[in-house]
Design a protein around this motif. Structure first.
Motif, PDB file in Angstrom:
ATOM      1  N   LEU A   1       7.000  45.244  11.409  1.00 52.98           N
ATOM      2  CA  LEU A   1       7.181  44.735  10.051  1.00 52.98           C
ATOM      3  C   LEU A   1       8.640  44.340   9.827  1.00 52.98           C
ATOM      4  N   ALA A   2       9.564  45.125  10.341  1.00 57.73           N
ATOM      5  CA  ALA A   2      10.988  44.796  10.191  1.00 57.73           C
ATOM      6  C   ALA A   2      11.287  43.442  10.831  1.00 57.73           C
ATOM      7  N   TRP A   3      10.720  43.183  12.002  1.00 59.03           N
ATOM      8  CA  TRP A   3      10.921  41.891  12.663  1.00 59.03           C
ATOM      9  C   TRP A   3      10.305  40.764  11.829  1.00 59.03           C
ATOM     10  N   LYS A   4       9.121  40.997  11.301  1.00 59.85           N
ATOM     11  CA  LYS A   4       8.446  39.995  10.463  1.00 59.85           C
ATOM     12  C   LYS A   4       9.291  39.697   9.218  1.00 59.85           C
ATOM     13  N   VAL A   5       9.805  40.741   8.582  1.00 61.78           N
ATOM     14  CA  VAL A   5      10.650  40.579   7.399  1.00 61.78           C
ATOM     15  C   VAL A   5      11.915  39.790   7.763  1.00 61.78           C
ATOM     16  N   LEU A   6      12.570  40.185   8.831  1.00 57.46           N
ATOM     17  CA  LEU A   6      13.805  39.527   9.250  1.00 57.46           C
ATOM     18  C   LEU A   6      13.575  38.046   9.507  1.00 57.46           C
ATOM     19  N   THR A   7      12.583  37.717  10.310  1.00 51.65           N
ATOM     20  CA  THR A   7      12.373  36.310  10.657  1.00 51.65           C
ATOM     21  C   THR A   7      11.868  35.505   9.463  1.00 51.65           C
ATOM     22  N   THR A   8      11.038  36.098   8.630  1.00 58.23           N
ATOM     23  CA  THR A   8      10.524  35.381   7.457  1.00 58.23           C
ATOM     24  C   THR A   8      11.651  35.002   6.506  1.00 58.23           C
ATOM     25  N   VAL A   9      12.525  35.950   6.206  1.00 57.99           N
ATOM     26  CA  VAL A   9      13.622  35.665   5.280  1.00 57.99           C
ATOM     27  C   VAL A   9      14.623  34.707   5.915  1.00 57.99           C
ATOM     28  N   LEU A  10      14.958  34.912   7.181  1.00 58.60           N
ATOM     29  CA  LEU A  10      15.897  34.000   7.840  1.00 58.60           C
ATOM     30  C   LEU A  10      15.358  32.572   7.899  1.00 58.60           C
ATOM     31  N   GLN A  11      14.073  32.419   8.187  1.00 63.56           N
ATOM     32  CA  GLN A  11      13.496  31.077   8.247  1.00 63.56           C
ATOM     33  C   GLN A  11      13.466  30.415   6.872  1.00 63.56           C
ATOM     34  N   ALA A  12      13.233  31.207   5.829  1.00 69.06           N
ATOM     35  CA  ALA A  12      13.260  30.651   4.472  1.00 69.06           C
ATOM     36  C   ALA A  12      14.674  30.199   4.114  1.00 69.06           C
ATOM     37  N   LEU A  13      15.671  31.005   4.464  1.00 67.51           N
ATOM     38  CA  LEU A  13      17.062  30.598   4.247  1.00 67.51           C
ATOM     39  C   LEU A  13      17.365  29.324   5.037  1.00 67.51           C
ATOM     40  N   ARG A  14      16.983  29.315   6.301  1.00 69.79           N
ATOM     41  CA  ARG A  14      17.212  28.151   7.173  1.00 69.79           C
ATOM     42  C   ARG A  14      16.638  26.889   6.543  1.00 69.79           C
ATOM     43  N   ASP A  15      15.425  26.995   6.032  1.00 71.82           N
ATOM     44  CA  ASP A  15      14.738  25.818   5.506  1.00 71.82           C
ATOM     45  C   ASP A  15      15.337  25.326   4.191  1.00 71.82           C
TER      46      ASP A  15
ATOM     47  N   LYS B   1      23.196  43.073  25.236  1.00 79.26           N
ATOM     48  CA  LYS B   1      23.903  43.000  23.955  1.00 79.26           C
ATOM     49  C   LYS B   1      22.990  42.511  22.837  1.00 79.26           C
ATOM     50  N   THR B   2      22.188  41.483  23.097  1.00 83.12           N
ATOM     51  CA  THR B   2      21.315  40.971  22.039  1.00 83.12           C
ATOM     52  C   THR B   2      20.213  41.979  21.704  1.00 83.12           C
ATOM     53  N   LEU B   3      19.706  42.691  22.703  1.00 78.24           N
ATOM     54  CA  LEU B   3      18.710  43.733  22.413  1.00 78.24           C
ATOM     55  C   LEU B   3      19.316  44.835  21.548  1.00 78.24           C
ATOM     56  N   GLN B   4      20.526  45.249  21.892  1.00 80.09           N
ATOM     57  CA  GLN B   4      21.187  46.296  21.120  1.00 80.09           C
ATOM     58  C   GLN B   4      21.434  45.828  19.685  1.00 80.09           C
ATOM     59  N   SER B   5      21.976  44.636  19.513  1.00 73.59           N
ATOM     60  CA  SER B   5      22.249  44.109  18.174  1.00 73.59           C
ATOM     61  C   SER B   5      20.963  43.960  17.369  1.00 73.59           C
ATOM     62  N   THR B   6      19.927  43.447  18.000  1.00 75.73           N
ATOM     63  CA  THR B   6      18.652  43.259  17.307  1.00 75.73           C
ATOM     64  C   THR B   6      18.077  44.595  16.872  1.00 75.73           C
ATOM     65  N   HIS B   7      18.139  45.598  17.728  1.00 73.68           N
ATOM     66  CA  HIS B   7      17.653  46.933  17.345  1.00 73.68           C
ATOM     67  C   HIS B   7      18.447  47.503  16.181  1.00 73.68           C
ATOM     68  N   ILE B   8      19.744  47.280  16.165  1.00 70.85           N
ATOM     69  CA  ILE B   8      20.565  47.752  15.043  1.00 70.85           C
ATOM     70  C   ILE B   8      20.115  47.078  13.755  1.00 70.85           C
ATOM     71  N   TRP B   9      19.936  45.771  13.794  1.00 74.73           N
ATOM     72  CA  TRP B   9      19.502  45.037  12.599  1.00 74.73           C
ATOM     73  C   TRP B   9      18.134  45.536  12.146  1.00 74.73           C
ATOM     74  N   LEU B  10      17.204  45.703  13.079  1.00 73.44           N
ATOM     75  CA  LEU B  10      15.858  46.165  12.712  1.00 73.44           C
ATOM     76  C   LEU B  10      15.902  47.583  12.158  1.00 73.44           C
ATOM     77  N   ASP B  11      16.718  48.451  12.758  1.00 74.21           N
ATOM     78  CA  ASP B  11      16.859  49.820  12.247  1.00 74.21           C
ATOM     79  C   ASP B  11      17.349  49.815  10.805  1.00 74.21           C
ATOM     80  N   GLU B  12      18.307  48.958  10.510  1.00 76.49           N
ATOM     81  CA  GLU B  12      18.842  48.885   9.148  1.00 76.49           C
ATOM     82  C   GLU B  12      17.787  48.371   8.173  1.00 76.49           C
ATOM     83  N   ILE B  13      16.993  47.415   8.592  1.00 73.31           N
ATOM     84  CA  ILE B  13      15.909  46.918   7.736  1.00 73.31           C
ATOM     85  C   ILE B  13      14.869  48.015   7.529  1.00 73.31           C
TER      86      ILE B  13
END
Length: 147
Positions: free
Chosen positions: A33-47, A11-23
């Motif tokens: 790059l999609a993974w880098k973008v996702l984690t970079t923005v999420l970590q900035a929001l988190r912080d 389930k997490t692999l499927q959801s993650t692929h969907i999110w990356l596909d949308e990015i």
């Protein structure tokens, strides 16, 4: 049929692929790059969020994405003192500097659209309202729905 043998991993692999596909639909066909973008923005929001809200927000993310969200987590430094959209963009740009050219604004737009589509409006609203006004302006779709 399970790919990994554990439904939670499938389930997490499927959801993650969907999110990356949308990015990738917004920034181009590069999954790394999609993974880098996702984690970079999420970590900035988190912080930028209060620690308790960051924890609640992280709990809403797919398990694999949650791992990227918490990478490098240091609650003693939260929330950061960025108050302007430009400071937030500069932080994103600095963390994407080693990746193929993607603008910080494009990265932020792609990730907040994914969050808008996949997280509950209540959770998105809590995160949105916890951000300084200038940083909230980077979340245009949510801002429009609030008016």
């Amino acid at each position: 049929m399970s790919t990994t043998g554990l439904e939670v991993f499938d389930k997490t692999l499927q959801s993650t692929h969907i999110w990356l596909d949308e990015i990738m639909e917004e920034i181009g066909p590069d999954r790394h790059l999609a993974w880098k973008v996702l984690t970079t923005v999420l970590q900035a929001l988190r912080d930028r969020l209060p620690v308790e809200l960051a924890a609640h927000f992280g709990a809403q993310l797919p398990l694999l994405v949650r791992g990227g969200f918490y990478a490098g987590f240091d609650p003693s430094t939260m929330p950061t003192r960025w108050h302007t959209a430009e400071e937030f963009r500069q932080h994103i740009a600095a963390n994407l500097a080693d990746a193929r050219a993607v603008g910080a604004s494009d990265a932020i737009d792609a990730v907040v659209r994914v969050l808008d589509r996949h997280l509950s409006p209540g959770q998105v609203g809590k995160v949105y309202r916890a951000l300084p006004k200038q940083i909230r302006e980077l979340w245009p779709d949510y801002e429009a729905s609030e008016t």
